[in-house]
Design an enzyme around this catalytic site. Structure first.
Site, PDB file in Angstrom:
ATOM      1  N   GLU A 181       0.832  -1.204   0.000  1.00  0.00           N
ATOM      2  CA  GLU A 181       0.000   0.000   0.000  1.00  0.00           C
ATOM      3  C   GLU A 181       0.869   1.257   0.000  1.00  0.00           C
ATOM      4  O   GLU A 181       0.602   2.219  -0.732  1.00  0.00           O
ATOM      5  CB  GLU A 181      -0.931   0.008   1.218  1.00  0.00           C
ATOM      6  CG  GLU A 181      -1.833   1.238   1.232  1.00  0.00           C
ATOM      7  CD  GLU A 181      -2.530   1.433   2.575  1.00  0.00           C
ATOM      8  OE1 GLU A 181      -3.022   0.453   3.153  1.00  0.00           O
ATOM      9  OE2 GLU A 181      -2.585   2.589   3.040  1.00  0.00           O
ATOM     10  N   CYS A 286      -7.732   4.325   8.316  1.00  0.00           N
ATOM     11  CA  CYS A 286      -9.078   3.937   7.877  1.00  0.00           C
ATOM     12  C   CYS A 286      -9.968   3.602   9.083  1.00  0.00           C
ATOM     13  O   CYS A 286      -9.476   3.248  10.154  1.00  0.00           O
ATOM     14  CB  CYS A 286      -9.016   2.775   6.900  1.00  0.00           C
ATOM     15  SG  CYS A 286      -8.837   1.178   7.674  1.00  0.00           S
ATOM     16  N   ASN A 317      -2.136  -4.007   9.972  1.00  0.00           N
ATOM     17  CA  ASN A 317      -3.112  -3.646  11.021  1.00  0.00           C
ATOM     18  C   ASN A 317      -3.117  -4.695  12.130  1.00  0.00           C
ATOM     19  O   ASN A 317      -3.298  -4.369  13.306  1.00  0.00           O
ATOM     20  CB  ASN A 317      -4.503  -3.406  10.419  1.00  0.00           C
ATOM     21  CG  ASN A 317      -5.232  -4.671  10.055  1.00  0.00           C
ATOM     22  OD1 ASN A 317      -5.957  -5.225  10.863  1.00  0.00           O
ATOM     23  ND2 ASN A 317      -5.033  -5.172   8.837  1.00  0.00           N
TER      24      ASN A 317
HETATM   25  S1  SF4 Z   1      -7.916  -2.199   6.460  1.00  0.00           S
HETATM   26 FE1  SF4 Z   1      -9.706  -2.635   5.173  1.00  0.00          FE
HETATM   27  S2  SF4 Z   1     -10.954  -0.767   5.157  1.00  0.00           S
HETATM   28 FE2  SF4 Z   1      -8.883  -0.232   5.898  1.00  0.00          FE
HETATM   29  S3  SF4 Z   1      -7.793   0.443   4.052  1.00  0.00           S
HETATM   30 FE3  SF4 Z   1      -7.322  -1.725   4.335  1.00  0.00          FE
HETATM   31  S4  SF4 Z   1      -8.874  -2.779   3.092  1.00  0.00           S
HETATM   32 FE4  SF4 Z   1      -9.600  -0.669   3.373  1.00  0.00          FE
END
Ligand code: SF4
Length: 412
Positions: A181, A286, A317
């Site tokens: 990303e 997000c 995350n």
């Molecule tokens: S964690 Fe999920 S909602 Fe957040 S940017 Fe990544 S894909 Fe999108």
């Protein structure tokens, strides 16, 4: 080879396709057990063991959409070769399932040799994190049918960094320089004419080095050496730290991102005699990441003996959930239930060593035990159910007969 015109976009999400996709996705990833525990407030007691789930965990809207689109592509193009740029999401079990459906995996940033294998008959999936501009352009030039599953929240960050480029503002991106990303975002920070500038900072220590350079300049060679894989071509700290816009990878730790923007704002304000005109910041963590971090803080307020965080080891995350957990209680980062080797041993990812290791003594032999469980945005519920069942098994508990038999096999 001359450029092939880009293919028309096809709407994959027709009601007929989506109803078939839904059924298949549910059969692969759904867990009635987890839904049942959620419906009863996220707590399950089985004998002497209590399982407490975080209020928010597991698949986010962006991941669900990416998986839906990948499954839909398989249905709409049953006879085509489908290639995926890297991983659809950061979960090895989900990626194995995608491969089992006959979708081949290319590198996230394929080399010229791989690109040359693509033909106009190929379908190419862009994952939820997006892909670098040069990769998308190369795939388009081969005339492939592109199915873009990039999450809308990632595209919001791109909008910000493009705006920075248009206004000659350097994007300082809080993220991991090797994460797909962040690489995709950095490529947008160059702007359409590729004149924009970016600098990626991983943590507060790197931020402090940048702040020092903002305040009093730096040894250019040392600075460029340190950030060599995290800056745009031609980056000059003497010029490109004048006007800064902070953005972030969507899945970073919010508290850290906030501290980073605070420190950079302060450095610029001090340098510029009290003016913050050369600084801008947009919060691009997000919602799903934020919700999962908030829910974990709430879970940690409960009396827990240990925390299990389930997910892919390369999931950003998920790693941040582990960081939050291990500040408070014994926290184990596991890929799936197979990691719970026995009541004595656990195979888990050690964030500090950057590798999976085997540890002993993870499951206390207490007469009454409370286990907290959470999972990153790329972890399906069936893996959570498997984990719950394994804990109960290791505790010698009778498993509720209504639990779905969680034998997981890759399903075509
Ligand atoms: S964690 Fe999920 S909602 Fe957040 S940017 Fe990544 S894909 Fe999108």
């Amino acid at each position: 080879m001359s450029a092939t015109p880009a293919r028309k976009k096809i709407n994959l999400r027709t009601p007929d396709v989506m109803s078939r996709v839904q059924a298949q996705v549910e059969s692969h990833y759904r867990s009635e057990t987890v839904e049942r525990i959620r419906a009863q407030g996220g707590v399950m007691r089985q004998g002497s063991t209590v399982i407490r789930l975080a209020k928010e965990f597991g698949f986010c809207y962006g991941v669900e959409r990416a998986i839906d689109l990948a499954y839909a592509a398989r249905k709409v193009f049953p006879d085509s070769r489908i290639s995926l740029l890297g991983e659809i999401i950061h979960n090895p079990d989900v990626n194995a399932q995608i491969t089992a459906m006959g979708i081949r995996q290319l590198a996230a940033h394929p080399d010229d040799k791989d690109i040359a294998t693509l033909t106009p008959e190929d379908v190419v999936l862009i994952p939820a994190f997006g892909a670098e501009v040069s990769t998308v352009e190369a795939v388009k030039a081969r005339g492939c049918q592109i199915v873009d599953t990039t999450c809308g929240d990632v595209m919001s960050v791109w909008k910000r960094v493009r705006q920075n480029a248009a206004e000659s503002v350097t994007s300082v991106i809080h993220g991991k320089a090797i994460h797909e990303e962040t690489r995709a975002t950095a490529s947008r920070a160059l702007g359409p004419d590729r004149q924009g500038q970016y600098l990626i900072v991983l943590d507060l220590a790197e931020t402090d080095a940048v702040c020092e350079a903002i305040r009093q300049g730096c040894d250019k060679a040392v600075f460029l050496q340190h950030f060599q894989n995290a800056i745009s071509p031609g980056f000059d700290p003497d010029i490109h730290l004048q006007r800064i816009g902070v953005a972030n990878q969507t899945t970073m730790l919010r508290s850290e991102t906030e501290e980073i923007q605070n420190r950079i704002r302060t450095a610029i304000t001090e340098r510029d005699g009290g003016s913050s005109a050369n600084f801008r910041y947009f919060d691009t963590i997000c919602g799903a990441t934020q919700d999962r971090q908030d829910a974990l803080f709430q879970l940690l307020d409960e009396s827990l003996d240990l925390l299990l965080v389930v997910g892919g080891y390369n999931s950003s995350n998920t790693s941040h959930l582990v960081e939050i957990g291990e500040k408070t209680i014994p926290t184990w980062f596991v890929r799936n239930a197979d990691c719970l080797v026995s009541g004595e041993e656990i195979r888990h990812f050690d964030l500090h060593r950057g590798e999976e290791i085997l540890s002993a003594g993870w499951l206390p032999e207490k007469p009454s035990l409370t286990v907290g469980i959470t999972a990153g945005a790329s972890c399906p519920n069936n893996l959570i159910e498997d984990t719950i069942r394994r804990i109960l098994e290791l505790r010698g508990e009778q498993i509720d007969g209504e639990f779905r038999n969680a034998e997981r096999e890759l399903k075509a």
